[in-house]
Design a protein around this motif. Sequence first.
Motif, PDB file in Angstrom:
ATOM      1  N   VAL A  15      56.484  13.020  43.956  1.00 33.27           N
ATOM      2  CA  VAL A  15      55.316  13.827  44.324  1.00 33.27           C
ATOM      3  C   VAL A  15      54.871  13.500  45.748  1.00 33.27           C
ATOM      4  N   LYS A  16      54.911  12.234  46.125  1.00 34.04           N
ATOM      5  CA  LYS A  16      54.460  11.792  47.456  1.00 34.04           C
ATOM      6  C   LYS A  16      55.223  12.505  48.564  1.00 34.04           C
ATOM      7  N   ARG A  17      56.534  12.699  48.376  1.00 36.38           N
ATOM      8  CA  ARG A  17      57.337  13.379  49.407  1.00 36.38           C
ATOM      9  C   ARG A  17      56.835  14.797  49.668  1.00 36.38           C
ATOM     10  N   LEU A  18      56.234  15.421  48.675  1.00 35.96           N
ATOM     11  CA  LEU A  18      55.698  16.772  48.837  1.00 35.96           C
ATOM     12  C   LEU A  18      54.225  16.754  49.241  1.00 35.96           C
ATOM     13  N   LEU A  20      52.373  14.611  50.989  1.00 43.88           N
ATOM     14  CA  LEU A  20      52.014  14.236  52.358  1.00 43.88           C
ATOM     15  C   LEU A  20      52.075  15.425  53.324  1.00 43.88           C
ATOM     16  N   PRO A  21      53.174  16.190  53.369  1.00 42.88           N
ATOM     17  CA  PRO A  21      53.174  17.349  54.271  1.00 42.88           C
ATOM     18  C   PRO A  21      52.139  18.412  53.881  1.00 42.88           C
ATOM     19  N   VAL A  22      51.905  18.582  52.581  1.00 43.84           N
ATOM     20  CA  VAL A  22      50.880  19.547  52.157  1.00 43.84           C
ATOM     21  C   VAL A  22      49.507  19.072  52.627  1.00 43.84           C
ATOM     22  N   GLY A  23      49.251  17.776  52.541  1.00 44.33           N
ATOM     23  CA  GLY A  23      47.993  17.221  53.039  1.00 44.33           C
ATOM     24  C   GLY A  23      47.810  17.467  54.525  1.00 44.33           C
ATOM     25  N   MET A 153      42.953  16.022  48.782  1.00 45.53           N
ATOM     26  CA  MET A 153      44.310  15.727  49.264  1.00 45.53           C
ATOM     27  C   MET A 153      44.426  14.266  49.706  1.00 45.53           C
ATOM     28  N   ILE A 154      43.380  13.739  50.319  1.00 43.11           N
ATOM     29  CA  ILE A 154      43.393  12.320  50.698  1.00 43.11           C
ATOM     30  C   ILE A 154      43.448  11.457  49.439  1.00 43.11           C
ATOM     31  N   MET A 155      42.656  11.824  48.437  1.00 45.69           N
ATOM     32  CA  MET A 155      42.675  11.081  47.168  1.00 45.69           C
ATOM     33  C   MET A 155      44.059  11.130  46.528  1.00 45.69           C
ATOM     34  N   ARG A 161      50.193   6.220  46.764  1.00 46.90           N
ATOM     35  CA  ARG A 161      50.698   5.177  47.667  1.00 46.90           C
ATOM     36  C   ARG A 161      51.704   4.291  46.936  1.00 46.90           C
ATOM     37  N   LYS A 162      52.503   3.610  47.704  1.00 44.58           N
ATOM     38  CA  LYS A 162      53.522   2.730  47.144  1.00 44.58           C
ATOM     39  C   LYS A 162      52.841   1.630  46.336  1.00 44.58           C
ATOM     40  N   PRO A 163      53.319   1.385  45.116  1.00 50.86           N
ATOM     41  CA  PRO A 163      52.680   0.344  44.304  1.00 50.86           C
ATOM     42  C   PRO A 163      52.896  -1.040  44.922  1.00 50.86           C
ATOM     43  N   SER A 164      51.937  -1.904  44.693  1.00 49.41           N
ATOM     44  CA  SER A 164      52.034  -3.261  45.235  1.00 49.41           C
ATOM     45  C   SER A 164      53.149  -4.029  44.529  1.00 49.41           C
ATOM     46  N   LEU A 165      53.651  -5.022  45.220  1.00 56.80           N
ATOM     47  CA  LEU A 165      54.705  -5.868  44.653  1.00 56.80           C
ATOM     48  C   LEU A 165      54.211  -6.574  43.389  1.00 56.80           C
ATOM     49  N   SER A 166      52.931  -6.967  43.388  1.00 54.70           N
ATOM     50  CA  SER A 166      52.393  -7.655  42.201  1.00 54.70           C
ATOM     51  C   SER A 166      52.367  -6.714  40.989  1.00 54.70           C
ATOM     52  N   LEU A 167      52.092  -5.428  41.216  1.00 49.11           N
ATOM     53  CA  LEU A 167      52.122  -4.465  40.111  1.00 49.11           C
ATOM     54  C   LEU A 167      53.548  -4.325  39.586  1.00 49.11           C
ATOM     55  N   LEU A 168      54.490  -4.169  40.501  1.00 51.02           N
ATOM     56  CA  LEU A 168      55.876  -4.016  40.071  1.00 51.02           C
ATOM     57  C   LEU A 168      56.368  -5.248  39.321  1.00 51.02           C
ATOM     58  N   LYS A 169      55.951  -6.422  39.770  1.00 48.29           N
ATOM     59  CA  LYS A 169      56.363  -7.663  39.083  1.00 48.29           C
ATOM     60  C   LYS A 169      55.715  -7.784  37.707  1.00 48.29           C
ATOM     61  N   SER A 170      54.568  -7.139  37.523  1.00 46.57           N
ATOM     62  CA  SER A 170      53.881  -7.219  36.233  1.00 46.57           C
ATOM     63  C   SER A 170      54.563  -6.367  35.172  1.00 46.57           C
TER      64      SER A 170
END
Length: 178
Positions: A15-18, A20-23, A153-155, A161-170
Amino acid sequence: MPAESVAWVHGAGKVKRLALPVGLIVGITAISGAFVAGNDAGHAYKTFPKMGDTWIPDDIFEMKPLIRNFFENTSTVQLDHRILATSTLASLGALWWFTRKVDMHPTIRSLIGSTVGMAGVQVTLGVSTLLSYVPVSLGSAHQAGALTLLTLMIMLNHTLRKPSLSLLKSLPQVAKTV
């Protein structure tokens, strides 16, 4: 459930790839609206979808140097805003269409739906403002609508946004397969 969370992270990336340009299109359209207001361009052509009796006014590139037309020429400023507004609505519709089957968090899906709905309200406000010869109440509502759409659109982009490393590790074991 961790597997679902990993799928949502992947969905958010798609979704992010789409989004950002729409924003960016939403932001540029809002800026072009400021030029319409600043030039009182809404008073020049109070018809829609045509501008007067034509689709494209004859005087859109009348000023020299050419670049001035995009900031100071009433006809060009209003035509640009109409084209950008149509592009914004189409882009948001496309964002919704292309992401409707993506596995994503319900909050992201809700934000996408909210932006599409707000874009519809915003276009309706814009056309109503124009056809009513720009009453202050509708003009103000249209400007507030632009701020609301830009905020949504900002929200959306912030939520994606890319998830934090701590989230991914959890995310146990499943995260290691990513």
